[in-house]
Enzyme design. Structure first.
Site, PDB file in Angstrom:
ATOM      1  N   HIS A 305      39.765 -38.882  -2.460  1.00 17.48           N
ATOM      2  CA  HIS A 305      38.688 -38.367  -3.291  1.00 17.48           C
ATOM      3  C   HIS A 305      37.572 -37.891  -2.387  1.00 17.48           C
ATOM      4  CE1 HIS A 305      35.566 -38.243  -6.384  1.00 17.48           C
ATOM      5  NE2 HIS A 305      36.565 -38.202  -7.247  1.00 17.48           N
ATOM      6  N   ASP A 362      43.306 -40.706 -11.344  1.00 16.83           N
ATOM      7  CA  ASP A 362      44.487 -40.013 -11.841  1.00 16.83           C
ATOM      8  C   ASP A 362      45.797 -40.699 -11.491  1.00 16.83           C
ATOM      9  OD1 ASP A 362      43.130 -37.926 -13.029  1.00 16.83           O
ATOM     10  OD2 ASP A 362      42.856 -36.927 -11.115  1.00 16.83           O
TER      11      ASP A 362
HETATM   12  N1  ACO Z   1      47.612 -37.369   0.824  1.00 19.25           N
HETATM   13  C1  ACO Z   1      47.710 -37.248   2.153  1.00 19.25           C
HETATM   14  N2  ACO Z   1      46.665 -36.927   2.956  1.00 19.25           N
HETATM   15  C2  ACO Z   1      45.489 -36.682   2.369  1.00 19.25           C
HETATM   16  C3  ACO Z   1      45.309 -36.803   0.972  1.00 19.25           C
HETATM   17  C4  ACO Z   1      46.429 -37.168   0.198  1.00 19.25           C
HETATM   18  N3  ACO Z   1      46.331 -37.281  -1.129  1.00 19.25           N
HETATM   19  N4  ACO Z   1      44.030 -36.521   0.667  1.00 19.25           N
HETATM   20  C5  ACO Z   1      43.419 -36.237   1.799  1.00 19.25           C
HETATM   21  N5  ACO Z   1      44.295 -36.350   2.846  1.00 19.25           N
HETATM   22  C6  ACO Z   1      43.985 -36.155   4.262  1.00 19.25           C
HETATM   23  C7  ACO Z   1      43.869 -34.681   4.609  1.00 19.25           C
HETATM   24  O1  ACO Z   1      45.083 -34.155   5.062  1.00 19.25           O
HETATM   25  C8  ACO Z   1      42.801 -34.690   5.680  1.00 19.25           C
HETATM   26  O2  ACO Z   1      43.419 -35.054   6.890  1.00 19.25           O
HETATM   27  P1  ACO Z   1      42.852 -34.455   8.280  1.00 19.25           P
HETATM   28  O3  ACO Z   1      41.441 -34.927   8.403  1.00 19.25           O
HETATM   29  O4  ACO Z   1      43.770 -35.054   9.307  1.00 19.25           O
HETATM   30  O5  ACO Z   1      42.947 -32.976   8.173  1.00 19.25           O
HETATM   31  C9  ACO Z   1      41.880 -35.836   5.273  1.00 19.25           C
HETATM   32  O6  ACO Z   1      42.688 -36.727   4.490  1.00 19.25           O
HETATM   33  C10 ACO Z   1      40.677 -35.389   4.465  1.00 19.25           C
HETATM   34  O7  ACO Z   1      41.136 -34.569   3.397  1.00 19.25           O
HETATM   35  P2  ACO Z   1      40.296 -33.372   2.767  1.00 19.25           P
HETATM   36  O8  ACO Z   1      41.219 -32.510   1.974  1.00 19.25           O
HETATM   37  O9  ACO Z   1      39.483 -32.732   3.847  1.00 19.25           O
HETATM   38  O10 ACO Z   1      39.316 -34.188   1.826  1.00 19.25           O
HETATM   39  P3  ACO Z   1      38.541 -33.602   0.599  1.00 19.25           P
HETATM   40  O11 ACO Z   1      37.409 -34.518   0.361  1.00 19.25           O
HETATM   41  O12 ACO Z   1      38.233 -32.148   0.782  1.00 19.25           O
HETATM   42  O13 ACO Z   1      39.630 -33.675  -0.581  1.00 19.25           O
HETATM   43  C11 ACO Z   1      40.874 -34.322  -2.452  1.00 19.25           C
HETATM   44  C12 ACO Z   1      39.613 -34.571  -1.618  1.00 19.25           C
HETATM   45  C13 ACO Z   1      40.971 -32.822  -2.841  1.00 19.25           C
HETATM   46  C14 ACO Z   1      40.778 -35.118  -3.754  1.00 19.25           C
HETATM   47  C15 ACO Z   1      42.131 -34.741  -1.642  1.00 19.25           C
HETATM   48  O14 ACO Z   1      42.049 -36.122  -1.299  1.00 19.25           O
HETATM   49  C16 ACO Z   1      43.443 -34.463  -2.374  1.00 19.25           C
HETATM   50  O15 ACO Z   1      43.947 -33.328  -2.312  1.00 19.25           O
HETATM   51  N6  ACO Z   1      43.989 -35.485  -3.106  1.00 19.25           N
HETATM   52  C17 ACO Z   1      45.178 -35.279  -3.896  1.00 19.25           C
HETATM   53  C18 ACO Z   1      44.779 -34.609  -5.208  1.00 19.25           C
HETATM   54  C19 ACO Z   1      44.065 -35.565  -6.148  1.00 19.25           C
HETATM   55  O16 ACO Z   1      44.491 -36.692  -6.360  1.00 19.25           O
HETATM   56  N7  ACO Z   1      42.991 -35.058  -6.759  1.00 19.25           N
HETATM   57  C20 ACO Z   1      42.237 -35.825  -7.768  1.00 19.25           C
HETATM   58  C21 ACO Z   1      40.823 -35.988  -7.349  1.00 19.25           C
HETATM   59  S1  ACO Z   1      40.026 -37.005  -8.536  1.00 19.25           S
HETATM   60  C22 ACO Z   1      39.584 -35.987  -9.799  1.00 19.25           C
HETATM   61  O17 ACO Z   1      39.455 -34.792  -9.682  1.00 19.25           O
HETATM   62  C23 ACO Z   1      39.395 -36.662 -11.051  1.00 19.25           C
END
Ligand code: ACO
Length: 427
Positions: A305, A362
């Site tokens: 998140h 979620d």
């Molecule tokens: N699985 C594996 N790795 C992940 C995940 C995941 N679900 N989420 C983040 N990471 C990793 C990324 O690859 C990144 O790694 P790096 O630093 O080595 O490049 C690091 O963690 C940070 O990720 P970002 O995408 O930069 O974080 P951001 O804050 O932009 O993204 C997000 C947050 C979009 C929610 C992300 O965690 C994700 O895509 N999760 C899966 C989708 C999800 O569950 N969304 C629901 C959000 S809650 C809502 O909207 C109600």
């Protein structure tokens, strides 16, 4: 004079006021930065930018705290109802008994849709994603309720807000009914907000529909958990759309469009699809390995998140609600065991620990919604239904602010500098 931040640009130093909220990080007020320095700040994705002042919802992502008007989400989920939480978000205080009854009556009296709106549904393909229908039909409300769209009038704003909250379950249920080819079911004002929604979704004219109290309670709780979440992408979209003075129904349609994305509201659908793809616990490690692989775009859906760097407090409530729904419906989806095991394995893996990736709201919601009988395509619709109260409360807060300005971000331009047009025969 309060705290000041100093910024030195090209040898010139300027002071900027540090503003304090009631709790949470202070903010540096850089509104004069461009006038003073000719420079913008650069923060794509708003990772360090407060886009507005708000008194609605507070999140401490490091501690896993979510407060609505100061009240912890766990207490609201345990003791409140979606109607009461909606009143709280809209008005700032918990209602008295009379205030709650009056609010519930008002919402109940607005649940019917203009009959002509039913014809809009018939313009969609039967296999249309219900979120596509939601965007269209909610946007179309702008063409129906002209008596309440003077956004400078607080009474008009209130009526539009009530209409949106009240009609969303009817619109959502109709989107579902259309996709399964069943007749639309009109609201029954004897039922609660949530009971009414369940009946409009799962009831059929040929039979009496009985609302199961445990399911009604679980659904109501899911609505509470999704009611608001401060300046997330869809809420910021609603604020930005509304900042131009746009019609409130159109602004909420914009929020719905944003919510649809898999990185936001679409994640519960994606999380359940992922659990189905994983299937059994013995296949979990393969998917964990894929999520960790930089060259593989796969992510664990329902994990991570932008704000929570700790357990999402809503996920805790969701996990316990799964068991309640299973008990009430006497079902036992093996995917729940897969989800629990996946959570356990991920949380003990250094990759997820280092990146502070925890289950979000979620991760478990899809399992509950599926047990209740919703197809995955409806999951984000339910999120939109509940979040409507947050959207309208945030929109109202913004419009009520006398200093409100149109939202207009700036950019770091990296395209070509000025050049002369080349006629077609010379290219
Ligand atoms: N699985 C594996 N790795 C992940 C995940 C995941 N679900 N989420 C983040 N990471 C990793 C990324 O690859 C990144 O790694 P790096 O630093 O080595 O490049 C690091 O963690 C940070 O990720 P970002 O995408 O930069 O974080 P951001 O804050 O932009 O993204 C997000 C947050 C979009 C929610 C992300 O965690 C994700 O895509 N999760 C899966 C989708 C999800 O569950 N969304 C629901 C959000 S809650 C809502 O909207 C109600």
């Amino acid at each position: 004079m309060g705290d000041q931040a100093k910024l030195s640009v090209g040898g010139a130093e300027n002071d900027y006021a540090v503003l304090k909220g009631s709790v949470g990080p202070d903010v540096i007020d850089i509104r004069k930065l461009y006038a003073q320095t000719g420079k913008f700040t650069f923060d794509p994705g708003f990772t360090s930018t407060a886009s507005c002042e708000s008194a609605l919802t507070y999140i401490d992502g490091d501690e896993g705290v979510l407060l609505h008007r100061g009240y912890p989400i766990g207490q609201l989920a345990e003791n409140s109802s979606f109607m009461e939480t909606s009143y709280l978000l809209l008005n700032g205080e918990l209602p008295s008994k009379d205030e709650l009854t009056s609010f519930e009556n008002t919402i109940t009296r607005h649940t019917m849709l203009h009959e002509q709106l039913a014809t809009f549904y018939r313009g969609f393909r039967r296999d249309a994603h219900p979120m596509a229908i939601m965007c269209g039909v909610v946007g179309a409300l702008s063409a129906f309720y002209h008596d309440s769209t003077d956004i400078s009038d607080p009474e008009h704003r209130k009526i539009s807000s009530h209409r949106l909250i009240a009609k969303m379950p009817t619109i959502a249920a109709m989107a579902y009914k259309y996709s399964v080819g069943q007749p639309f079911v009109y609201p029954d004002n004897k039922l609660s907000y949530t009971g009414n929604f369940l009946r409009m979704t799962f009831g059929v004219p040929a039979e009496e529909y009985e609302v199961i109290p445990a399911v009604e309670k679980a659904m109501d709780r899911i609505f509470i958990l999704h009611a608001d979440h401060e300046q997330n992408a869809s809420t910021s979209t609603v604020r930005l759309a509304g900042s131009s003075g746009a019609n409130p129904f159109a602004c909420i349609a914009a929020g719905i469009a944003c919510l649809w994305g898999p990185a936001h509201g679409g994640a519960n659908e994606a999380a359940l699809n992922m659990l189905k793809e994983i299937g059994t616990p013995d296949r979990i490690q393969h998917y964990i390995d894929r999520a960790k692989d930089k060259n593989d775009p796969f992510r664990l859906m329902g994990f991570g998140h932008r704000v929570y760097k700790n357990y999402d407090p809503r996920a805790t409530v969701m996990q316990s609600t799964v068991r309640e729904v299973f008990d009430a419906l006497k079902v036992n989806d093996p995917l729940f065991e897969t989800a629990l095991r996946l959570e356990e394995i991920a949380l003990s893996d250094p990759y997820f620990a280092e990146k502070k990736l925890f289950p979000n709201v979620d991760f478990y919601s899809g399992i509950i919604l599926s047990a209740i009988g919703f197809p995955t395509t409806m999951f984000t619709v339910l999120f939109a239904l509940a979040r409507t109260v947050g959207w309208v409360a945030q929109w109202n807060e913004m419009i009520s602010d006398p200093g409100q300005k149109i939202g207009r971000p700036r950019q770091l331009y990296t395209g070509p500098t000025q050049r002369d047009y080349v006629p077609l025969d010379k290219r």
